[in-house]
Design a protein around this motif. Structure first.
Motif, PDB file in Angstrom:
ATOM      1  N   ALA A  90       0.807  -1.221   0.000  1.00  0.00           N
ATOM      2  CA  ALA A  90       0.000   0.000   0.000  1.00  0.00           C
ATOM      3  C   ALA A  90       0.838   1.267   0.000  1.00  0.00           C
ATOM      4  CB  ALA A  90      -0.929  -0.008   1.219  1.00  0.00           C
ATOM      5  N   THR A  91       2.143   1.152   0.104  1.00  0.00           N
ATOM      6  CA  THR A  91       3.001   2.328   0.163  1.00  0.00           C
ATOM      7  C   THR A  91       2.925   3.111  -1.143  1.00  0.00           C
ATOM      8  OG1 THR A  91       4.508   1.132   1.621  1.00  0.00           O
ATOM      9  CG2 THR A  91       5.345   3.128   0.576  1.00  0.00           C
ATOM     10  N   CYS A 147      -2.939   6.037   1.213  1.00  0.00           N
ATOM     11  CA  CYS A 147      -4.021   5.428   1.978  1.00  0.00           C
ATOM     12  C   CYS A 147      -4.287   6.237   3.256  1.00  0.00           C
ATOM     13  CB  CYS A 147      -3.671   4.002   2.354  1.00  0.00           C
ATOM     14  SG  CYS A 147      -3.492   2.914   0.925  1.00  0.00           S
ATOM     15  N   GLY A 156      -4.615   7.330   6.959  1.00  0.00           N
ATOM     16  CA  GLY A 156      -3.968   6.868   8.181  1.00  0.00           C
ATOM     17  C   GLY A 156      -2.640   6.188   7.953  1.00  0.00           C
ATOM     18  N   ARG A 157      -2.090   6.277   6.733  1.00  0.00           N
ATOM     19  CA  ARG A 157      -0.811   5.624   6.443  1.00  0.00           C
ATOM     20  C   ARG A 157       0.153   6.672   5.899  1.00  0.00           C
ATOM     21  NH1 ARG A 157       0.490   0.167   5.233  1.00  0.00           N
ATOM     22  NH2 ARG A 157      -1.758  -0.290   5.270  1.00  0.00           N
ATOM     23  N   SER A 158       1.366   6.706   6.418  1.00  0.00           N
ATOM     24  CA  SER A 158       2.369   7.665   5.977  1.00  0.00           C
ATOM     25  C   SER A 158       3.182   7.063   4.836  1.00  0.00           C
ATOM     26  CB  SER A 158       3.298   8.032   7.146  1.00  0.00           C
ATOM     27  OG  SER A 158       4.354   8.851   6.681  1.00  0.00           O
ATOM     28  N   ASP A 159       3.404   7.873   3.798  1.00  0.00           N
ATOM     29  CA  ASP A 159       4.216   7.440   2.659  1.00  0.00           C
ATOM     30  C   ASP A 159       5.591   8.082   2.682  1.00  0.00           C
ATOM     31  OD1 ASP A 159       2.232   5.834   1.656  1.00  0.00           O
ATOM     32  OD2 ASP A 159       1.374   7.402   0.391  1.00  0.00           O
ATOM     33  N   CYS A 161      -5.400  -0.768   0.028  1.00  0.00           N
ATOM     34  CA  CYS A 161      -4.747  -0.321   1.258  1.00  0.00           C
ATOM     35  C   CYS A 161      -4.728  -1.426   2.308  1.00  0.00           C
ATOM     36  CB  CYS A 161      -5.453   0.914   1.801  1.00  0.00           C
ATOM     37  SG  CYS A 161      -5.357   2.371   0.714  1.00  0.00           S
ATOM     38  N   GLU A 162      -5.858  -2.102   2.459  1.00  0.00           N
ATOM     39  CA  GLU A 162      -5.930  -3.213   3.407  1.00  0.00           C
ATOM     40  C   GLU A 162      -7.054  -4.145   2.992  1.00  0.00           C
ATOM     41  OE1 GLU A 162      -8.412  -1.982   7.137  1.00  0.00           O
ATOM     42  OE2 GLU A 162      -6.880  -0.421   6.794  1.00  0.00           O
TER      43      GLU A 162
END
Length: 472
Positions: free
Chosen positions: A127-128, A132, A134-137, A150-151
């Motif tokens: 998912a990087t 997405c 709540g997700r840090s890239d 993403c999940e």
């Protein structure tokens, strides 16, 4: 051949009965305004043939029963659902959507024990870079423009729950009628899910399963592999799945030719390997149809020829008729038949010349025998016996040599349209009836000549032959 379809892994949810549509309980939600959203179901029948069905979804988060009609072609039941895909159309000036997909169930199908739905989207490693929620890239050199997952998880009492990041709208189309039918040919607007079999490969491993295959000699020659070894099928630098060579044939029926490397696999095993990797169905270019009888083959050939949508039909019967009607082949066959007819004639002529020449050279001997009291009938009997032994030995030996020479010479002169030796090689089948008929005809013809000549040559002018002997 039995190894090709053995131990095909579980890779689908089997539908009960003979359904004409797939009923999916599904919901999709999006906070952002989004373009048309579509659900695709991939269905595989009992023969391993894969078809797809699409249905448009409303991204309002409401769970609905969506019916996806199966194709109009004949299906070999039972069928099973092997793949789910979600396609979101990118629309310019919209924000990149985040979709929440929930599949509660499929009517008439149960999830096999030990398997689960997993993300098999091509071209996205995790998912990087998708942006997405709540997700840090951080640390990602560039963002991923195509759609990705993403999940994904399996909720209690459901089949699939996934958070999907749509494709970047910058590569989409303006909002309007065009967005209704727009599809990215690269598949970047689609995420895919497949059933991961127990002990199956993970997407991150980058490898698919192993498909048993029977290959031709050209395949082994070109790859350098042997029976029992595994060949990996690559697409660029991507390892897709393996072919385990379980057998070898000089050529494959219905193939492109024995000089082209070819592999024969079971469609079900191939579909299972492709489904786990998120690959689409195999395109149908040619089919090999086997019939239980000659009448069945003729009926199948006529049925296929009567429907232009099925393409051209090639049959062993039609190929044999074409070969039989080839002028070059018919001329060669005529020459062989002519040889068959003339061989007894030449044999009889040769025996006649031999018998006459032998008798003339022995006239003095015959005259002496007659002078010693040997009767003409006895002399004729001696000639008949001598010539019969020669004829019998020559005819039997000639028949044996003819069979041996035919077995050696015919494979050398029988070639295909390209001037190469025919394949498969000629099978030695001796026509014992024709061979016996030719030998018998030759023997009877030569025997008749011997019978007539023995009486004629036994007539000897004693006075003339004995005086000739005194003067000689």
């Amino acid at each position: 051949m039995g190894q090709l379809g053995a131990a095909v892994p579980v890779h689908g949810m089997v539908l009960e009965g003979r359904p004409s549509a797939v009923e999916v309980q599904v919901s999709v939600a999006s906070v952002e305004r989004t373009g048309p959203v579509w659900l695709q179901v991939q269905v595989e029948d009992a023969s391993g043939l894969v078809s797809t069905a699409w249905a448009r979804l409303t991204p309002d988060g409401v769970s609905r029963a969506v019916s996806l009609p199966l194709g109009s072609g004949a299906l070999h039941y039972p069928v099973q659902v092997t793949g789910l895909s979600l396609r979101s159309t990118p629309v310019r000036d919209f924000r990149r959507p985040t979709l929440t997909l929930a599949v509660s169930g499929i009517t008439g199908a149960a999830l096999p024990e030990g398997v689960r739905w997993t993300d098999v989207t091509r071209g996205v490693a995790g998912a990087t870079g998708l942006g997405c929620p709540g997700r840090s890239d951080t640390g990602q050199s560039s963002k991923v423009l195509r759609a990705g997952v993403c999940e994904v998880s399996q909720p209690a009492g459901g089949l699939l729950s996934a958070v999907v990041r749509g494709v970047d709208p910058g590569i989409g189309v303006p909002d309007g009628p065009e967005a209704e039918s727009f599809v990215l040919s690269s598949g970047a607007d689609t995420v895919s899910f497949a059933l991961l079999p127990p002990g199956g490969v993970q997407k991150a491993a980058g490898k698919g399963g192993v498909v048993p295959a029977v290959v031709n000699a050209a395949f082994l020659r070109e790859t350098g592999y042997g029976v029992g070894q595994e060949v990996r099928v690559m697409s660029g630098e991507e390892d897709r799945f393996g072919l385990r060579i379980v057998g070898e044939l000089a050529d494959l029926p219905g193939g492109a030719g024995r000089d082209e490397p070819q592999a024969l696999v079971d469609v079900r095993a191939l579909s299972a390997a492709r489904a786990v990797l998120g690959l689409g169905p195999v395109a149908d270019e040619a089919w090999l149809l086997a019939a239980a009888s000659k009448d069945g083959a003729v009926l199948a050939e006529r049925a296929v020829a009567a429907d232009p949508r099925l393409g051209r039909v090639k049959s062993a019967r039609a190929a044999a008729a074409a070969l039989a009607g080839d002028p070059f082949r018919s001329g060669r066959r005529s020459a062989l038949v002519l040889s068959l007819v003339l061989s007894p004639v030449f044999a009889v002529a040769g025996f006649t010349v031999h018998a006459v020449g032998s008798a003339r050279s022995r006239r003095r001997e015959f005259a002496v025998l007659r002078a010693l009291g040997v009767r003409r009938r006895q002399l004729a009997g001696v000639l008949r016996l001598e010539q019969s032994v020669v004829v019998g030995f020559a005819v039997l030996l000639g028949g044996v040599l003819g069979i041996v020479l035919a077995a050696v010479v015919l494979p050398l002169i029988m070639v295909d349209g390209g001037g190469r030796a025919v394949f498969p090689s000629l099978e030695l089948t001796v026509g014992w009836g024709w061979t016996a008929a030719v030998v018998l005809a030759t023997g009877l013809g030569a025997g008749s000549v011997v019978l007539v000549l023995s009486r004629m040559l036994a007539r000897v002018d004693l006075a003339r032959e004995l005086r000739a002997g005194e003067s000689g």
